[in-house]
Design a protein around this motif. Sequence first.
Motif, PDB file in Angstrom:
ATOM      1  N   ALA A 232      -6.602   7.075  -8.764  1.00  0.00           N
ATOM      2  CA  ALA A 232      -6.189   6.443  -7.507  1.00  0.00           C
ATOM      3  C   ALA A 232      -6.072   4.938  -7.706  1.00  0.00           C
ATOM      4  CB  ALA A 232      -7.193   6.758  -6.412  1.00  0.00           C
ATOM      5  N   VAL A 233      -4.943   4.406  -7.283  1.00  0.00           N
ATOM      6  CA  VAL A 233      -4.661   2.981  -7.450  1.00  0.00           C
ATOM      7  C   VAL A 233      -5.014   2.201  -6.193  1.00  0.00           C
ATOM      8  CG1 VAL A 233      -2.828   1.313  -7.876  1.00  0.00           C
ATOM      9  CG2 VAL A 233      -2.855   3.481  -9.135  1.00  0.00           C
ATOM     10  N   VAL A 234      -4.670   2.763  -5.042  1.00  0.00           N
ATOM     11  CA  VAL A 234      -4.971   2.140  -3.749  1.00  0.00           C
ATOM     12  C   VAL A 234      -5.551   3.213  -2.834  1.00  0.00           C
ATOM     13  CG1 VAL A 234      -3.225   0.327  -3.893  1.00  0.00           C
ATOM     14  CG2 VAL A 234      -2.587   2.568  -2.974  1.00  0.00           C
TER      15      VAL A 234
ATOM     16  N   VAL B  17      -2.629  -4.436  -8.928  1.00  0.00           N
ATOM     17  CA  VAL B  17      -2.990  -4.377  -7.514  1.00  0.00           C
ATOM     18  C   VAL B  17      -3.566  -5.722  -7.071  1.00  0.00           C
ATOM     19  CG1 VAL B  17      -4.385  -3.198  -5.781  1.00  0.00           C
ATOM     20  CG2 VAL B  17      -3.517  -1.921  -7.744  1.00  0.00           C
ATOM     21  N   LYS B  18      -3.118  -6.186  -5.928  1.00  0.00           N
ATOM     22  CA  LYS B  18      -3.670  -7.416  -5.334  1.00  0.00           C
ATOM     23  C   LYS B  18      -3.803  -7.210  -3.832  1.00  0.00           C
ATOM     24  CE  LYS B  18      -3.016 -12.432  -4.990  1.00  0.00           C
ATOM     25  NZ  LYS B  18      -4.344 -12.757  -5.533  1.00  0.00           N
ATOM     26  N   GLY B  19      -4.992  -7.458  -3.323  1.00  0.00           N
ATOM     27  CA  GLY B  19      -5.215  -7.326  -1.894  1.00  0.00           C
ATOM     28  C   GLY B  19      -4.979  -5.923  -1.388  1.00  0.00           C
ATOM     29  N   GLY B  20      -5.247  -4.918  -2.229  1.00  0.00           N
ATOM     30  CA  GLY B  20      -5.069  -3.531  -1.820  1.00  0.00           C
ATOM     31  C   GLY B  20      -3.634  -3.067  -1.805  1.00  0.00           C
ATOM     32  N   LYS B  21      -2.718  -3.884  -2.342  1.00  0.00           N
ATOM     33  CA  LYS B  21      -1.304  -3.514  -2.388  1.00  0.00           C
ATOM     34  C   LYS B  21      -0.798  -3.549  -3.821  1.00  0.00           C
ATOM     35  CE  LYS B  21      -0.122  -5.039   2.284  1.00  0.00           C
ATOM     36  NZ  LYS B  21       0.794  -5.872   3.109  1.00  0.00           N
ATOM     37  N   ILE B  22       0.149  -2.676  -4.112  1.00  0.00           N
ATOM     38  CA  ILE B  22       0.714  -2.591  -5.454  1.00  0.00           C
ATOM     39  C   ILE B  22       1.744  -3.688  -5.633  1.00  0.00           C
ATOM     40  CG2 ILE B  22       2.050  -1.151  -7.039  1.00  0.00           C
ATOM     41  CD1 ILE B  22       0.803   1.266  -5.546  1.00  0.00           C
TER      42      ILE B  22
ATOM     43  N   GLU C 117      -2.421   7.279  -4.495  1.00  0.00           N
ATOM     44  CA  GLU C 117      -3.553   7.209  -3.572  1.00  0.00           C
ATOM     45  C   GLU C 117      -4.602   8.281  -3.839  1.00  0.00           C
ATOM     46  OE1 GLU C 117      -0.399   5.811  -0.117  1.00  0.00           O
ATOM     47  OE2 GLU C 117      -1.012   7.896  -0.301  1.00  0.00           O
ATOM     48  N   LYS C 118      -4.502   8.971  -4.979  1.00  0.00           N
ATOM     49  CA  LYS C 118      -5.461  10.040  -5.237  1.00  0.00           C
ATOM     50  C   LYS C 118      -5.697  10.203  -6.738  1.00  0.00           C
ATOM     51  CE  LYS C 118      -1.811  13.580  -5.005  1.00  0.00           C
ATOM     52  NZ  LYS C 118      -1.295  14.717  -4.229  1.00  0.00           N
TER      53      LYS C 118
END
Length: 934
Positions: free
Chosen positions: A708-710, A269-274, A691-692
């Motif tokens: 949860a990843v993001v 993850v970078k900057g809240g994106k996968i 997301e969960k």
Amino acid sequence: MSKQYYIESKTGSGSLDKLTAPAVGAKVAYIDDQPYEIKEGDTILSLMRRYFGKKSIPTLCDAPNLDPFGSCRVCSVDVALTKGGPVKTMASCHTPVMPGSFIYPESDRVQKLRKNIVELVLTDHPLDCLTCEVNNNCELQEVAARVGIRDVRYPEGKNHLDRKKDLSHPYMTSDFSKCINCFRCVRACDEVQGQFVLSMGGRGFDSHIIKDIETNFEQSSCVSCGACAQACPTSAISDVFESKSIQVDEKVRTVCTYCGVGCNLEVAVKGGKIKSIQAPYSAEANAGHTCLKGRFAFSFYNHKDRLRTPLIRKDGELVPVSWDEAYEFIANKLTEIKTKYGGDAIAGISSSRGTNEENYLMQKFIRAVMGTNNIDCCARVCHSPTAIGMQRTFGTGAATNSIKDLKLTDCILVIGANPTDGHPVTGAKLKQVAMSGRTSIVIDPRRTELAKYATYHLQLRPGTNMAILNMMLYYIITEGMEDKDFVAQRTEGYEEFKKEILSQNMDELEAICGVDKKLVRDAAIAYAKAPNAMEFHGLGVTEHSQGTFTIMMITSLAMITGNVGRPGVGVNPLRGQNNVQGSADMGCQPYQGAGYFDVSDPVYHKKYEDFYHAELPNYAGLKIPQMYDAALNGKLKAMWVIGEDMAQTDPNTHHVKAALAKLELFVVQELFMTETAKLANVVLPAASFLEKSGTFTSGERRIQRVNAVVEPIEGTRSDGQVMVDIMNLMGYKQPEIYHPEWVLEEIAQIVPFFEGVKWSELGENGKQWPVNKEGKGTDILHIDSFKRGKGKFVYNKYKKSEELIQNEKQYPYIITTNRELEHYNCGAMTRRTRNVLIVKDDVLMINPEDAAKHLIAEGDMVCVESPRGKVDIKAKITDEVKPGILSSTFHFPEIMMNNITSSISDSEAMCPEFKVVACNIRKSKGEYKKKAIA
């Protein structure tokens, strides 16, 4: 110890943990003259890594999930058999540790050798490579720095020649100017995936990696698993989503959302994106391996088509509303319907895509708040025959063994499953067994990839599983190959069962199933003779009118040969969705609550009422097909569905849509506007698995943490939070914030085999249920006795499907359904990824004889017609199916394949008979228009 070791403690503190002295009498080897206890099978490298961490000795050709290779010699160490004796330099990766030997990993001679080897290797690698110099994520450059190389004295090598990049694949690329011929990609393709795409071409100075015979990725037989990219130490082969070449904020471990293998994923993850996904080598379920869906098909999570606000139908149109308005509308309408018609006018369909905790809360809501047992899910729809059949004969409807047992088995029997497409990581392991020379038996109407490698392929007519299993049991008995001790000591009902089996006529059964009885006999004897035999089955067993009975015959086959209760054996269903096992465990079926207790049993009925502090019905609720009938006759007024696209995936689509249209309230929780969501009164935007948090339970009963990843896409909520919100709004108080920890704590109090499951103790690899109070999981079931006491033999005779009895004269072909590797079920997720660039259409497999008879050519549109309707689909002419047999995929909604399937279902479990549909074919004049959504 040498100061040059790169020490890594198990605690991750950066310093070596205090070592325990070798046990008295233990075998030891000496590292720099200090004793270290050795284990059976230790190599020098594994010994060093156990005590000093993975960077104790530099390596290049070694990878955690590959066999020792010994080609680069970077891992060389000096070894002496006695202290002060002659020293020999050996490759540590494949050299067994000799007890009493003296190992010197950092001698001057070894360090000089390593430096020279790496310097020579570097001549074949561009030193100004952007990946290496800027991001310092090239493994070769890490090793070079480790051994102290700052510049290279030798001239440039072969790979500085002009080598064209391969950009033909949507997910992977190759730039062989970076290649050092370490063979890791070749070995990964061979040893992990078993695909044999990559090899070495040319000789000497011109040796280089090739794909098949000098093709590119697109033209090759690559299945896009990405194992080669993950193995490559220099990014000569890499993911388009290249995690090696970017600096990321964090890597989060979670579990794949596709099939039931339970693969662990490491998400960058970078900057809240996968940015990318790889497979952690430490994962017990998949050990550094995924399929292309798990590794690459994640871009659906932030696709423009994601639902981002609740919708309510007003004046015939779905219009955006707030969450509060949606909740209030639903609560008021449910209350109105319950008050007027009673709780049984309401039904819920939960999702095997959701977590255990979300499924548990859904069934709790339907039962405790709505006051009905009208709760069902796709776990019952597709695998209920497995659960019922195995419960009747074994006492537990789950896999008896672990996938790791494939290393210990002598024979595999795969019936009604195409695991290389449907369960690819397990499928690759099964393929490796078949290629290893061990006995493999495939029972399937199609010549699947696994069937091509099988010792015996029993290519039966669809719908005749019962006939061929009866034949196998007959030959085992008549050849005297039963495990008489096991049968006598651990089973019941055998004598009556044996009598019925022996009364069968083999010539009649041969004619029914279409398989030579001699071949069936040979396969049966091979299975019975094997010291350890494992069975695997899928929907090609369960989705039949005799699905439950077929499962019972499979369990009989295991019992009669004693293949239950030890490593390397057992009956192992291949679960089609990520949490099929878990959603059933949680009680998402109308006749059993959480933990599989019968809702009509007075003892368990009281147990549930006391636990939920609610008045519950003491009778079974409606199964999904019964829900449709109840809606059509006006008895069912409301339905709440989570993550199911029944309008595309359930049989007899016209019937399904007519039933849903009759509902007064139809609520759908979804990621996208599916064919089913289009019919709803209320649509709630759900969060995806990325997301969960929660747990999934894999096909081998492994309960694993989903993290949860993001953050959820703005406007969406997790299914668990929605359930908590609506229960609180309707007066059934729950903690306001959904979190899997408190839900798991509740589950552990009502589900016996979850008794010792705690969120904080699941670790990276989870635990296989039953998990006892002390938190210990279980690898193998039924070791000393069956859950029901003794295993039960139950005989059932083959019966022809009513679908064929009623329709085969007018509709002489049989069509069955299958999955493609690249897509998943209705395709709602995978069609919103680059997977559509690999497989663009559903296809109809048709034998060349049948194609010629109807003047159908490859790629022609074919009209397939059944008593329910017709569809147009593209022809794929292949001898993988026999004459008279057709097979199709069902991933694209333009086709609506279930327009032609029937409402006939399994006699015991009401599982739809997708695998036997009577039809006719002709060349079609029409074409369908594809919806470009990716």
